[in-house]
Design an enzyme around this catalytic site. Structure first.
Site, PDB file in Angstrom:
ATOM      1  N   THR A  64      -5.295 -65.311  39.446  1.00 15.64           N
ATOM      2  CA  THR A  64      -4.462 -63.969  39.047  1.00 15.64           C
ATOM      3  C   THR A  64      -4.786 -63.473  37.636  1.00 15.64           C
ATOM      4  O   THR A  64      -5.190 -64.131  36.962  1.00 15.64           O
ATOM      5  CB  THR A  64      -2.905 -64.315  39.362  1.00 15.64           C
ATOM      6  OG1 THR A  64      -2.935 -65.619  38.050  1.00 15.64           O
ATOM      7  CG2 THR A  64      -2.593 -64.882  40.462  1.00 15.64           C
ATOM      8  N   ASN A 122      -3.100 -61.769  34.721  1.00 14.23           N
ATOM      9  CA  ASN A 122      -1.491 -61.744  34.252  1.00 14.23           C
ATOM     10  C   ASN A 122      -1.447 -60.503  33.019  1.00 14.23           C
ATOM     11  O   ASN A 122      -2.444 -60.577  32.436  1.00 14.23           O
ATOM     12  CB  ASN A 122      -1.409 -62.888  33.750  1.00 14.23           C
ATOM     13  CG  ASN A 122      -1.420 -64.225  34.757  1.00 14.23           C
ATOM     14  OD1 ASN A 122      -1.926 -64.042  35.590  1.00 14.23           O
ATOM     15  ND2 ASN A 122      -0.770 -65.418  34.396  1.00 14.23           N
ATOM     16  N   GLU A 137       1.917 -61.494  37.961  1.00 11.02           N
ATOM     17  CA  GLU A 137       0.618 -62.001  38.067  1.00 11.02           C
ATOM     18  C   GLU A 137       0.229 -61.349  39.181  1.00 11.02           C
ATOM     19  O   GLU A 137       0.552 -61.240  40.285  1.00 11.02           O
ATOM     20  CB  GLU A 137       0.745 -63.539  38.579  1.00 11.02           C
ATOM     21  CG  GLU A 137       1.353 -64.460  37.431  1.00 11.02           C
ATOM     22  CD  GLU A 137       1.571 -65.944  37.571  1.00 11.02           C
ATOM     23  OE1 GLU A 137       1.740 -66.166  39.262  1.00 11.02           O
ATOM     24  OE2 GLU A 137       2.052 -66.651  36.895  1.00 11.02           O
TER      25      GLU A 137
HETATM   26  C1  LIG Z   1       1.127 -63.284  46.500  1.00 10.17           C
HETATM   27  C2  LIG Z   1       1.415 -64.334  45.605  1.00 10.17           C
HETATM   28  C3  LIG Z   1       2.901 -64.947  45.974  1.00 10.17           C
HETATM   29  C4  LIG Z   1       3.545 -65.814  45.115  1.00 10.17           C
HETATM   30  N1  LIG Z   1       4.445 -66.616  45.678  1.00 10.17           N
HETATM   31  C5  LIG Z   1       5.177 -67.521  44.995  1.00 10.17           C
HETATM   32  C6  LIG Z   1       6.277 -68.139  45.410  1.00 10.17           C
HETATM   33  O1  LIG Z   1       6.964 -67.662  46.373  1.00 10.17           O
HETATM   34  N2  LIG Z   1       6.874 -69.369  44.531  1.00 10.17           N
HETATM   35  C7  LIG Z   1       6.223 -69.512  43.397  1.00 10.17           C
HETATM   36  O2  LIG Z   1       6.836 -70.319  42.795  1.00 10.17           O
HETATM   37  N3  LIG Z   1       5.051 -69.029  42.880  1.00 10.17           N
HETATM   38  C8  LIG Z   1       4.411 -67.969  43.531  1.00 10.17           C
HETATM   39  N4  LIG Z   1       3.290 -67.540  43.218  1.00 10.17           N
HETATM   40  C9  LIG Z   1       2.897 -67.511  42.031  1.00 10.17           C
HETATM   41  C10 LIG Z   1       1.760 -68.618  41.833  1.00 10.17           C
HETATM   42  O3  LIG Z   1       2.565 -70.039  41.472  1.00 10.17           O
HETATM   43  C11 LIG Z   1       1.273 -68.480  40.562  1.00 10.17           C
HETATM   44  O4  LIG Z   1       0.258 -67.484  40.746  1.00 10.17           O
HETATM   45  C12 LIG Z   1       0.501 -69.646  40.127  1.00 10.17           C
HETATM   46  O5  LIG Z   1       1.448 -70.409  39.390  1.00 10.17           O
HETATM   47  C13 LIG Z   1      -0.477 -69.417  38.853  1.00 10.17           C
HETATM   48  O6  LIG Z   1      -0.179 -69.113  37.756  1.00 10.17           O
HETATM   49  P1  LIG Z   1      -1.326 -69.119  36.556  1.00 10.17           P
HETATM   50  O7  LIG Z   1      -2.279 -68.418  36.932  1.00 10.17           O
HETATM   51  O8  LIG Z   1      -0.327 -68.336  35.466  1.00 10.17           O
HETATM   52  O9  LIG Z   1      -1.397 -70.498  36.329  1.00 10.17           O
HETATM   53  C14 LIG Z   1       2.752 -66.346  43.942  1.00 10.17           C
HETATM   54  C15 LIG Z   1       1.529 -65.694  43.501  1.00 10.17           C
HETATM   55  C16 LIG Z   1       0.911 -64.700  44.330  1.00 10.17           C
HETATM   56  C17 LIG Z   1      -0.252 -63.993  43.747  1.00 10.17           C
END
Ligand SMILES: Cc1cc2nc3c(=O)[nH]c(=O)nc-3n(C[C@H](O)[C@H](O)[C@H](O)COP(=O)(O)O)c2cc1C
Length: 149
Positions: free
Chosen positions: A30, A32, A82
């Site tokens: 992602t 951010n 993100e």
């Molecule tokens: C399309 C999409 C849907 C997501 N849905 C959820 C979710 O329902 N619950 C959640 O805790 N995180 C969700 N995430 C977030 C991910 O947990 C997050 O991208 C991951 O923790 C990576 O974060 P970082 O790059 O800051 O480490 C989602 C991310 C994306 C891209």
């Protein structure tokens, strides 16, 4: 009261490093935004998962899915935004300028029993986003978005 009346909504800013779990644990890297960009959103902007278009520097416009909120699966205390862009960039994008247009709401953020369940949910989000973005009104937004930049 949080609501979706802000859509379609456009945001610009620099890409910064997240916690790094997106690419390592989940397989969905992602891009951010910094907290200054996230904190500037209207207070009533609803947290959740959205789809739309993203443009990084001089690259073409690509589809994206976006997560806005506290990632309940990871219990974050800070609100983050993100963006997973549906394109394989060969280089790292940190420090690049990104503009996104959020078009539609997919679902609320959820916690899951396992990482696999979160991965399944994100895969489903991507499938729905791809389908929605083929609609004429979404393609029109892509076109005007490309001209505006
Ligand atoms: C399309 C999409 C849907 C997501 N849905 C959820 C979710 O329902 N619950 C959640 O805790 N995180 C969700 N995430 C977030 C991910 O947990 C997050 O991208 C991951 O923790 C990576 O974060 P970082 O790059 O800051 O480490 C989602 C991310 C994306 C891209």
């Amino acid at each position: 009261m949080a609501n979706r009346s802000w859509l379609p909504y456009s945001i610009s800013g620099e890409i910064v490093r997240g916690f790094g779990r997106g690419s390592n644990e989940l397989g969905f890297p992602t891009a951010n935004y910094p907290s200054s960009v996230v904190d500037a959103l209207p207070d009533s902007f609803e947290c959740g998962i959205y789809y739309g278009w993203a443009k990084v520097n001089e690259y073409p416009v690509y589809p994206m899915v976006l997560s806005l909120g506290y990632n309940p699966f990871y219990n974050n205390t800070k609100k983050t935004m993100e963006i997973h862009i549906l394109h394989n960039f060969s280089n790292d994008l940190y420090g690049s300028h990104m503009t996104v247009v959020m078009i539609g709401f997919l679902r609320e953020e959820k916690s899951f029993k396992s990482t696999e369940d979160l991965i399944d949910a994100i895969e489903q989000d991507i499938a729905i986003a791809k389908e929605m973005l083929q609609k004429a009104e979404c393609l029109r937004l892509k076109e005007s978005f490309s001209y505006d930049l």
